[in-house]
Write an enzyme that holds these catalytic residues in place. Structure first.
Site, PDB file in Angstrom:
ATOM      1  N   ILE A 194       0.841  -1.201   0.000  1.00 15.68           N
ATOM      2  CA  ILE A 194       0.000   0.000   0.000  1.00 15.68           C
ATOM      3  C   ILE A 194       0.875   1.250   0.000  1.00 15.68           C
ATOM      4  O   ILE A 194       0.583   2.245  -0.659  1.00 15.68           O
ATOM      5  CB  ILE A 194      -0.974  -0.032   1.197  1.00 15.68           C
ATOM      6  CG1 ILE A 194      -1.853  -1.278   1.064  1.00 15.68           C
ATOM      7  CG2 ILE A 194      -1.839   1.221   1.245  1.00 15.68           C
ATOM      8  CD1 ILE A 194      -2.582  -1.697   2.281  1.00 15.68           C
ATOM      9  N   SER A 233      -6.895  -0.448  10.473  1.00 12.60           N
ATOM     10  CA  SER A 233      -7.454  -1.624   9.789  1.00 12.60           C
ATOM     11  C   SER A 233      -8.854  -1.920  10.296  1.00 12.60           C
ATOM     12  O   SER A 233      -9.162  -1.705  11.469  1.00 12.60           O
ATOM     13  CB  SER A 233      -6.556  -2.837  10.056  1.00 12.60           C
ATOM     14  OG  SER A 233      -7.211  -4.035   9.675  1.00 12.60           O
ATOM     15  N   ASN A 248      12.328  -0.494   6.509  1.00 10.95           N
ATOM     16  CA  ASN A 248      13.404  -1.409   6.961  1.00 10.95           C
ATOM     17  C   ASN A 248      13.514  -2.627   6.033  1.00 10.95           C
ATOM     18  O   ASN A 248      14.311  -3.530   6.271  1.00 10.95           O
ATOM     19  CB  ASN A 248      13.179  -1.842   8.414  1.00 10.95           C
ATOM     20  CG  ASN A 248      11.941  -2.734   8.572  1.00 10.95           C
ATOM     21  OD1 ASN A 248      11.310  -3.117   7.578  1.00 10.95           O
ATOM     22  ND2 ASN A 248      11.615  -3.063   9.803  1.00 10.95           N
ATOM     23  N   ASN A 308     -10.389  -4.735   2.728  1.00 11.56           N
ATOM     24  CA  ASN A 308      -9.467  -5.719   2.147  1.00 11.56           C
ATOM     25  C   ASN A 308      -8.840  -5.203   0.858  1.00 11.56           C
ATOM     26  O   ASN A 308      -9.430  -5.357  -0.210  1.00 11.56           O
ATOM     27  CB  ASN A 308     -10.214  -7.035   1.904  1.00 11.56           C
ATOM     28  CG  ASN A 308     -10.527  -7.743   3.207  1.00 11.56           C
ATOM     29  OD1 ASN A 308     -11.223  -7.202   4.067  1.00 11.56           O
ATOM     30  ND2 ASN A 308      -9.992  -8.943   3.373  1.00 11.56           N
ATOM     31  N   PHE A 365       2.851   3.877   7.302  1.00  9.75           N
ATOM     32  CA  PHE A 365       2.457   2.507   6.945  1.00  9.75           C
ATOM     33  C   PHE A 365       3.273   1.466   7.705  1.00  9.75           C
ATOM     34  O   PHE A 365       2.845   0.341   7.867  1.00  9.75           O
ATOM     35  CB  PHE A 365       2.693   2.251   5.446  1.00  9.75           C
ATOM     36  CG  PHE A 365       1.832   3.052   4.530  1.00  9.75           C
ATOM     37  CD1 PHE A 365       2.341   4.165   3.852  1.00  9.75           C
ATOM     38  CD2 PHE A 365       0.507   2.721   4.341  1.00  9.75           C
ATOM     39  CE1 PHE A 365       1.553   4.910   2.999  1.00  9.75           C
ATOM     40  CE2 PHE A 365      -0.296   3.455   3.478  1.00  9.75           C
ATOM     41  CZ  PHE A 365       0.234   4.554   2.810  1.00  9.75           C
ATOM     42  N   GLY A 381     -10.497 -17.709  13.845  1.00  9.45           N
ATOM     43  CA  GLY A 381     -10.396 -16.244  13.914  1.00  9.45           C
ATOM     44  C   GLY A 381     -11.126 -15.552  12.796  1.00  9.45           C
ATOM     45  O   GLY A 381     -11.351 -14.341  12.851  1.00  9.45           O
ATOM     46  N   ASP A 382     -11.540 -16.302  11.754  1.00 13.15           N
ATOM     47  CA  ASP A 382     -12.265 -15.648  10.652  1.00 13.15           C
ATOM     48  C   ASP A 382     -13.663 -15.241  11.095  1.00 13.15           C
ATOM     49  O   ASP A 382     -14.292 -15.935  11.904  1.00 13.15           O
ATOM     50  CB  ASP A 382     -12.382 -16.611   9.459  1.00 13.15           C
ATOM     51  CG  ASP A 382     -11.204 -16.456   8.512  1.00 13.15           C
ATOM     52  OD1 ASP A 382     -10.398 -15.532   8.736  1.00 13.15           O
ATOM     53  OD2 ASP A 382     -11.073 -17.249   7.579  1.00 13.15           O
ATOM     54  N   LYS A 398      -3.249  -2.176  16.340  1.00 11.17           N
ATOM     55  CA  LYS A 398      -3.889  -1.086  15.602  1.00 11.17           C
ATOM     56  C   LYS A 398      -4.821  -0.310  16.538  1.00 11.17           C
ATOM     57  O   LYS A 398      -4.848   0.919  16.552  1.00 11.17           O
ATOM     58  CB  LYS A 398      -4.670  -1.641  14.409  1.00 11.17           C
ATOM     59  CG  LYS A 398      -3.814  -2.232  13.306  1.00 11.17           C
ATOM     60  CD  LYS A 398      -2.881  -1.206  12.678  1.00 11.17           C
ATOM     61  CE  LYS A 398      -2.145  -1.781  11.490  1.00 11.17           C
ATOM     62  NZ  LYS A 398      -1.202  -0.818  10.888  1.00 11.17           N
ATOM     63  N   TYR A 420      -8.601   0.277   6.845  1.00 13.02           N
ATOM     64  CA  TYR A 420      -8.669  -0.405   5.542  1.00 13.02           C
ATOM     65  C   TYR A 420      -9.544  -1.639   5.654  1.00 13.02           C
ATOM     66  O   TYR A 420      -9.421  -2.381   6.637  1.00 13.02           O
ATOM     67  CB  TYR A 420      -7.307  -0.925   5.106  1.00 13.02           C
ATOM     68  CG  TYR A 420      -6.166   0.048   5.077  1.00 13.02           C
ATOM     69  CD1 TYR A 420      -4.864  -0.421   5.034  1.00 13.02           C
ATOM     70  CD2 TYR A 420      -6.356   1.417   5.072  1.00 13.02           C
ATOM     71  CE1 TYR A 420      -3.788   0.453   5.003  1.00 13.02           C
ATOM     72  CE2 TYR A 420      -5.288   2.299   5.045  1.00 13.02           C
ATOM     73  CZ  TYR A 420      -4.011   1.804   5.000  1.00 13.02           C
ATOM     74  OH  TYR A 420      -2.941   2.665   4.975  1.00 13.02           O
ATOM     75  N   TYR A 440      -2.352  -8.530  16.373  1.00 10.29           N
ATOM     76  CA  TYR A 440      -2.177  -7.548  15.291  1.00 10.29           C
ATOM     77  C   TYR A 440      -3.272  -6.480  15.385  1.00 10.29           C
ATOM     78  O   TYR A 440      -2.990  -5.282  15.411  1.00 10.29           O
ATOM     79  CB  TYR A 440      -2.223  -8.232  13.921  1.00 10.29           C
ATOM     80  CG  TYR A 440      -2.484  -7.255  12.806  1.00 10.29           C
ATOM     81  CD1 TYR A 440      -3.721  -7.187  12.182  1.00 10.29           C
ATOM     82  CD2 TYR A 440      -1.503  -6.355  12.402  1.00 10.29           C
ATOM     83  CE1 TYR A 440      -3.969  -6.266  11.193  1.00 10.29           C
ATOM     84  CE2 TYR A 440      -1.738  -5.424  11.407  1.00 10.29           C
ATOM     85  CZ  TYR A 440      -2.982  -5.382  10.808  1.00 10.29           C
ATOM     86  OH  TYR A 440      -3.233  -4.463   9.838  1.00 10.29           O
ATOM     87  N   ASP A 444      14.672   1.652  10.386  1.00  8.97           N
ATOM     88  CA  ASP A 444      13.636   0.980  11.172  1.00  8.97           C
ATOM     89  C   ASP A 444      13.048   2.016  12.138  1.00  8.97           C
ATOM     90  O   ASP A 444      13.772   2.868  12.655  1.00  8.97           O
ATOM     91  CB  ASP A 444      14.288  -0.170  11.964  1.00  8.97           C
ATOM     92  CG  ASP A 444      13.260  -1.034  12.655  1.00  8.97           C
ATOM     93  OD1 ASP A 444      13.143  -2.222  12.310  1.00  8.97           O
ATOM     94  OD2 ASP A 444      12.531  -0.494  13.520  1.00  8.97           O
TER      95      ASP A 444
HETATM   96  C1  WQD Z   1     -10.558 -13.142   3.085  1.00  3.33           C
HETATM   97  C2  WQD Z   1     -11.545 -14.300   2.946  1.00  3.33           C
HETATM   98  C3  WQD Z   1     -11.004 -16.188   4.329  1.00  3.33           C
HETATM   99  C4  WQD Z   1      -7.280 -17.164   2.208  1.00  3.33           C
HETATM  100  C5  WQD Z   1      -6.928  -9.983   6.646  1.00  3.33           C
HETATM  101  C6  WQD Z   1      -6.498  -9.401   7.956  1.00  3.33           C
HETATM  102  C7  WQD Z   1      -6.891  -7.957   8.028  1.00  3.33           C
HETATM  103  C8  WQD Z   1      -6.366  -7.219   6.807  1.00  3.33           C
HETATM  104  C9  WQD Z   1      -6.795  -7.896   5.513  1.00  3.33           C
HETATM  105  C10 WQD Z   1      -4.362  -6.029   7.460  1.00  3.33           C
HETATM  106  C11 WQD Z   1     -11.889 -14.950   4.280  1.00  3.33           C
HETATM  107  C12 WQD Z   1     -10.913 -16.561   2.852  1.00  3.33           C
HETATM  108  C13 WQD Z   1      -8.450 -16.555   2.606  1.00  3.33           C
HETATM  109  C14 WQD Z   1      -7.311 -18.492   1.667  1.00  3.33           C
HETATM  110  C15 WQD Z   1      -9.703 -18.507   1.967  1.00  3.33           C
HETATM  111  N1  WQD Z   1      -4.965  -7.098   6.855  1.00  3.33           N
HETATM  112  N2  WQD Z   1      -9.648 -17.224   2.471  1.00  3.33           N
HETATM  113  N3  WQD Z   1      -8.532 -19.110   1.564  1.00  3.33           N
HETATM  114  O1  WQD Z   1      -8.886 -12.367   6.865  1.00  3.33           O
HETATM  115  O2  WQD Z   1     -10.523 -10.727   5.793  1.00  3.33           O
HETATM  116  O3  WQD Z   1      -8.316  -9.919   6.557  1.00  3.33           O
HETATM  117  O4  WQD Z   1      -6.360  -9.253   5.586  1.00  3.33           O
HETATM  118  O5  WQD Z   1      -4.915  -5.070   7.921  1.00  3.33           O
HETATM  119  O6  WQD Z   1      -6.319  -7.415   9.183  1.00  3.33           O
HETATM  120  O7  WQD Z   1      -7.215 -10.071   8.974  1.00  3.33           O
HETATM  121  O8  WQD Z   1      -8.438 -11.391   4.569  1.00  3.33           O
HETATM  122  O9  WQD Z   1      -7.723 -12.380   2.438  1.00  3.33           O
HETATM  123  O10 WQD Z   1      -7.049 -13.525   4.606  1.00  3.33           O
HETATM  124  O11 WQD Z   1      -9.435 -13.620   3.843  1.00  3.33           O
HETATM  125  O12 WQD Z   1     -10.800 -19.097   1.852  1.00  3.33           O
HETATM  126  O13 WQD Z   1      -6.252 -19.087   1.305  1.00  3.33           O
HETATM  127  O14 WQD Z   1     -10.962 -15.331   2.160  1.00  3.33           O
HETATM  128  O15 WQD Z   1     -11.610 -17.251   5.084  1.00  3.33           O
HETATM  129  O16 WQD Z   1     -13.266 -15.346   4.253  1.00  3.33           O
HETATM  130  P1  WQD Z   1      -9.122 -11.191   6.006  1.00  3.33           P
HETATM  131  P2  WQD Z   1      -8.065 -12.757   3.843  1.00  3.33           P
END
Ligand code: WQD
Length: 365
Positions: A12, A124, A32, A178, A80, A293-294, A152, A176, A148, A58
């Site tokens: 970004i 984020s 860094n 995605n 960033f 965690g999702d 933030k 942000y 993480y 750094d």
């Molecule tokens: C998106 C969707 C997964 C990978 C993360 C961070 C967040 C931010 C953006 C920094 C979900 C699915 C993913 C894979 C899958 N980063 N998936 N197979 O988790 O929404 O956010 O990145 O700020 O902080 O948490 O993004 O792209 O990892 O997942 O099915 O190999 O895709 O389950 O539904 P996420 P992601």
């Protein structure tokens, strides 16, 4: 009148450098290079036809930071630099708190000492955790679920306290959703180290043959096809949002919090279909269990950024996928690693990089 961009060589960061330069700003970059490539900055110069200096600093190097403020008339900072892998933060929390939180505190101490109080911070949507409702407005309860995300959230609170203590600070907190895609030139893009954690770089590496098949994490969510729904935003739209936020902090003191998303959610399987359409490649996948965690669904309420910054995302999902694919097939291995001789000269130069500007060695010219 220079803007300091920390982490400017990242995904970004590099795209935002392009937009800042296109908007006429003078910039100086520190990075860094722990999770980024000097090559990205060389390509920023190719894209914009403009030049700027970069220093391998750094955030924890307070001396190095001080010298940047000595050498340049810094008026604002776009910040960033930080570690950003959720899973890694769970296994290495101290590294994340030290790098992200202490690094930002050091940056703010140096800014304060040099009377620079305009800051745009890369936050984020992860600070929302599992939202009570979607679309998610900025006033939602913050419920972080991993170190993480907590870094933030903590940094947001630190910056709010900083403004309470000294109302001269002017801060934009950009949450942000995605970010995906790449600059239309195909010269810069997302180049994760090792196997990608995120969906889009994983899909594009399957498409280009670097990875065999996509693992879809769960299809039993309460969504139209059972797979997770997210608010994917083109990285160029996101970067333009930073330029708009910079105008805001220059003109209005205070702490201004904005969602940077499109306000529209897409499921994993919708993203697979969109990428297949954009790339003409078939993406094979298998369905596995949910990733710990999702969250099921996450997308932004985008009204505030439009009303206060006059900004909204303009690029749709097809353009996001087409631009991501162009970057990937033009750079199947991501950025080239620096050849050994260049590496040596890079190391050599970086140890001498505080010679006075007239004889200054620039890292990536
Ligand atoms: C998106 C969707 C997964 C990978 C993360 C961070 C967040 C931010 C953006 C920094 C979900 C699915 C993913 C894979 C899958 N980063 N998936 N197979 O988790 O929404 O956010 O990145 O700020 O902080 O948490 O993004 O792209 O990892 O997942 O099915 O190999 O895709 O389950 O539904 P996420 P992601």
């Amino acid at each position: 009148m220079t803007v300091l961009v920390t982490g400017g060589a990242g995904y970004i960061g590099s795209h935002t450098c392009v937009e800042l330069l296109n908007d006429g700003h003078e910039i100086v970059v520190i990075d860094n290079f722990s999770n980024s490539h000097p090559e990205s900055l060389k390509r920023v110069k190719e894209i914009t036809g403009k030049t700027f200096h970069t220093y391998p600093i750094d955030l924890l190097d307070k001396e190095g930071l001080e010298r940047i403020f000595l050498e340049y008339e810094i008026t604002s900072v776009v910040h960033f630099a930080g570690l950003k892998a959720v899973g890694e933060s769970v296994s290495e929390p101290l590294w994340y708190y030290r790098n992200n939180v202490i690094g930002t505190i050091i940056l703010c101490e140096v800014m304060k000492r040099n009377n620079v109080k305009n800051l745009v911070f890369s936050s984020s949507a992860t600070v929302y955790g599992e939202p009570d409702a979607v679309p998610i407005p900025e006033g939602s309860l913050l419920k972080t679920t991993n170190p993480y995300g907590r870094t933030k959230h903590m940094i947001e609170e630190i910056l709010r306290d900083l403004h309470v203590a000294d109302p001269d600070w002017s801060i934009a907190l950009l949450r942000y959703f995605n970010p995906i895609g790449a600059h239309e030139s195909g010269k810069i893009g997302e180049a994760p180290q090792g196997t990608p954690n995120n969906l889009l770089p994983y899909i594009s590496q399957v498409a280009v043959g670097q990875l065999d098949e996509l693992k879809v994490f769960g299809n039993d969510y309460e969504t139209q096809d059972g797979t997770g729904v997210r608010d994917y935003i083109h990285v160029v739209d996101l970067s333009i949002g930073h330029v708009k936020a910079l105008v805001k902090v220059k003109n209005e003191k205070g702490v201004h919090t904005y969602n940077l998303g499109t306000g529209r959610g897409y499921s994993v399987l919708e993203m697979v279909k969109a990428f297949e359409k954009a790339s003409g490649q078939q993406i094979s996948y298998t369905i596995l269990g949910r990733r710990p965690g999702d969250i099921p669904v996450c997308f932004a309420d985008t009204r505030k950024a439009f009303e206060e910054l006059g900004w909204r995302a303009e690029r749709g999902i097809n353009e996001m996928c087409a631009d991501a694919w162009r970057w990937q097939w033009r750079n199947p291995e991501g950025y080239p690693s620096i050849e050994t001789d260049k590496q040596t000269s890079l190391e050599k130069e970086s140890t001498k990089f505080f010679v006075p500007p007239k004889q200054e060695k620039v890292l990536n010219e």
